[in-house]
Design a protein around this motif. Structure first.
Motif, PDB file in Angstrom:
ATOM      1  N   ASP A  97       0.813  -1.214   0.000  1.00 47.00           N
ATOM      2  CA  ASP A  97       0.000   0.000   0.000  1.00 47.00           C
ATOM      3  C   ASP A  97       0.850   1.269   0.000  1.00 47.00           C
ATOM      4  OD1 ASP A  97      -2.297  -1.555   0.046  1.00 47.00           O
ATOM      5  OD2 ASP A  97      -2.430  -1.527   2.230  1.00 47.00           O
ATOM      6  N   ILE A  98       2.100   1.159   0.438  1.00 50.22           N
ATOM      7  CA  ILE A  98       3.006   2.309   0.491  1.00 50.22           C
ATOM      8  C   ILE A  98       3.692   2.530  -0.859  1.00 50.22           C
ATOM      9  CG2 ILE A  98       5.160   3.146   1.545  1.00 50.22           C
ATOM     10  CD1 ILE A  98       2.864   3.323   3.470  1.00 50.22           C
ATOM     11  N   VAL A  99       4.128   1.436  -1.486  1.00 50.01           N
ATOM     12  CA  VAL A  99       4.824   1.548  -2.776  1.00 50.01           C
ATOM     13  C   VAL A  99       3.864   2.160  -3.802  1.00 50.01           C
ATOM     14  CG1 VAL A  99       5.875   0.248  -4.671  1.00 50.01           C
ATOM     15  CG2 VAL A  99       6.426  -0.328  -2.300  1.00 50.01           C
ATOM     16  N   GLY A 100       4.348   3.181  -4.477  1.00 49.77           N
ATOM     17  CA  GLY A 100       3.539   3.874  -5.478  1.00 49.77           C
ATOM     18  C   GLY A 100       2.910   5.156  -4.959  1.00 49.77           C
ATOM     19  N   CYS A 101       2.944   5.378  -3.646  1.00 53.70           N
ATOM     20  CA  CYS A 101       2.376   6.609  -3.085  1.00 53.70           C
ATOM     21  C   CYS A 101       3.188   7.825  -3.537  1.00 53.70           C
ATOM     22  CB  CYS A 101       2.381   6.564  -1.555  1.00 53.70           C
ATOM     23  SG  CYS A 101       1.072   5.571  -0.828  1.00 53.70           S
ATOM     24  N   ARG A 102       2.478   8.914  -3.812  1.00 54.24           N
ATOM     25  CA  ARG A 102       3.130  10.184  -4.123  1.00 54.24           C
ATOM     26  C   ARG A 102       3.649  10.780  -2.819  1.00 54.24           C
ATOM     27  NH1 ARG A 102      -0.668  13.724  -5.299  1.00 54.24           N
ATOM     28  NH2 ARG A 102      -2.290  12.362  -4.573  1.00 54.24           N
ATOM     29  N   VAL A 103       4.817  11.395  -2.873  1.00 56.21           N
ATOM     30  CA  VAL A 103       5.399  12.025  -1.691  1.00 56.21           C
ATOM     31  C   VAL A 103       5.489  13.521  -1.942  1.00 56.21           C
ATOM     32  CG1 VAL A 103       7.412  12.147  -0.180  1.00 56.21           C
ATOM     33  CG2 VAL A 103       6.707   9.941  -1.139  1.00 56.21           C
ATOM     34  N   ILE A 104       4.825  14.278  -1.058  1.00 54.12           N
ATOM     35  CA  ILE A 104       4.877  15.739  -1.135  1.00 54.12           C
ATOM     36  C   ILE A 104       5.187  16.276   0.256  1.00 54.12           C
ATOM     37  CG2 ILE A 104       3.284  15.936  -3.088  1.00 54.12           C
ATOM     38  CD1 ILE A 104       1.082  16.662  -1.106  1.00 54.12           C
ATOM     39  N   ASP A 105       5.742  17.483   0.300  1.00 52.83           N
ATOM     40  CA  ASP A 105       5.966  18.055   1.626  1.00 52.83           C
ATOM     41  C   ASP A 105       4.781  18.935   1.996  1.00 52.83           C
ATOM     42  OD1 ASP A 105       6.395  20.644   0.578  1.00 52.83           O
ATOM     43  OD2 ASP A 105       8.575  20.440   0.640  1.00 52.83           O
ATOM     44  N   GLU A 106       4.777  19.427   3.224  1.00 54.68           N
ATOM     45  CA  GLU A 106       3.634  20.191   3.719  1.00 54.68           C
ATOM     46  C   GLU A 106       3.473  21.531   3.006  1.00 54.68           C
ATOM     47  OE1 GLU A 106       4.109  20.652   7.963  1.00 54.68           O
ATOM     48  OE2 GLU A 106       6.228  21.104   7.733  1.00 54.68           O
ATOM     49  N   GLU A 107       4.460  21.915   2.187  1.00 58.58           N
ATOM     50  CA  GLU A 107       4.361  23.136   1.380  1.00 58.58           C
ATOM     51  C   GLU A 107       3.900  22.832  -0.043  1.00 58.58           C
ATOM     52  OE1 GLU A 107       8.231  24.901   1.769  1.00 58.58           O
ATOM     53  OE2 GLU A 107       7.946  25.287   3.908  1.00 58.58           O
ATOM     54  N   GLY A 108       3.640  21.546  -0.337  1.00 62.85           N
ATOM     55  CA  GLY A 108       3.120  21.156  -1.641  1.00 62.85           C
ATOM     56  C   GLY A 108       4.164  20.752  -2.665  1.00 62.85           C
ATOM     57  N   VAL A 109       5.439  20.694  -2.281  1.00 63.00           N
ATOM     58  CA  VAL A 109       6.499  20.303  -3.212  1.00 63.00           C
ATOM     59  C   VAL A 109       6.429  18.788  -3.432  1.00 63.00           C
ATOM     60  CG1 VAL A 109       8.995  20.191  -3.599  1.00 63.00           C
ATOM     61  CG2 VAL A 109       7.980  22.214  -2.519  1.00 63.00           C
ATOM     62  N   PHE A 110       6.362  18.380  -4.704  1.00 59.49           N
ATOM     63  CA  PHE A 110       6.299  16.963  -5.076  1.00 59.49           C
ATOM     64  C   PHE A 110       7.711  16.423  -5.258  1.00 59.49           C
ATOM     65  CE2 PHE A 110       6.245  13.810  -8.581  1.00 59.49           C
ATOM     66  CZ  PHE A 110       5.487  12.826  -7.976  1.00 59.49           C
TER      67      PHE A 110
END
Length: 162
Positions: A97-110
């Motif tokens: 369920d974790i693999v493939g998740c998009r990672v962004i920071d709390e400021e919206g940077v992808f």
């Protein structure tokens, strides 16, 4: 989310009567003792015996009664349906369920998507692939929110913890 969770890979035969040596892909090898059945290539197979051997599992599966038949399964994966998977504590997730998740920071940077989860002695590490590759420690000081339904993980900005 996937309907099935991979719990092991058949790595070899064991003995002459069709037993299978399994490399567990779960953090608790004892879970295999509770399994009554598994899916192999989408086909439900009943488990008739289970032995734990060091860090491997020896399974006897109904209908596999010879070393020749067991060899046909070498390299295949064992899966359980999500509803029959172990219930996880809050804040814990299946790697699938974790693999493939998009990672962004709390400021919206992808930053990219999680391509792999690496297990270390202290904590897991998320391997992120995007424009650049990044290793993110899976600790609460860095990972702020995990939403597997949205396939999104929110982290603190990299410059604050790196």
């Amino acid at each position: 989310m996937k309907d099935f969770i991979t719990v092991g890979q058949i790595i070899n035969t064991h003995g002459l009567k069709g037993e299978l040596k399994v490399y567990p892909l779960t953090d608790d090898i004892n879970r295999f003792k509770e399994l009554k059945s598994v899916y192999v290539e989408g086909i439900l197979k009943n488990i008739t015996g289970c032995k734990l051997q060091s860090k491997k599992v020896i399974l006897k599966i109904e209908g596999i009664d010879s070393i020749e038949k067991a060899l046909e399964y070498k390299g295949k994966y064992l899966e359980v349906s999500r509803e029959n998977a172990v219930k996880l504590e809050e804040g814990r997730y299946f790697i699938v369920d974790i693999v493939g998740c998009r990672v962004i920071d709390e400021e919206g940077v992808f930053y990219g998507k999680i391509s792999e989860v690496i297990h270390t002695h202290r904590n897991d590490v998320y391997w992120i692939k995007g424009d650049n590759e990044l290793l993110i420690p899976a600790i609460e000081n860095v990972v702020l929110k995990v939403d597997v339904e949205k396939q999104e993980i929110i982290i603190k900005p990299v410059e604050t913890w790196m």
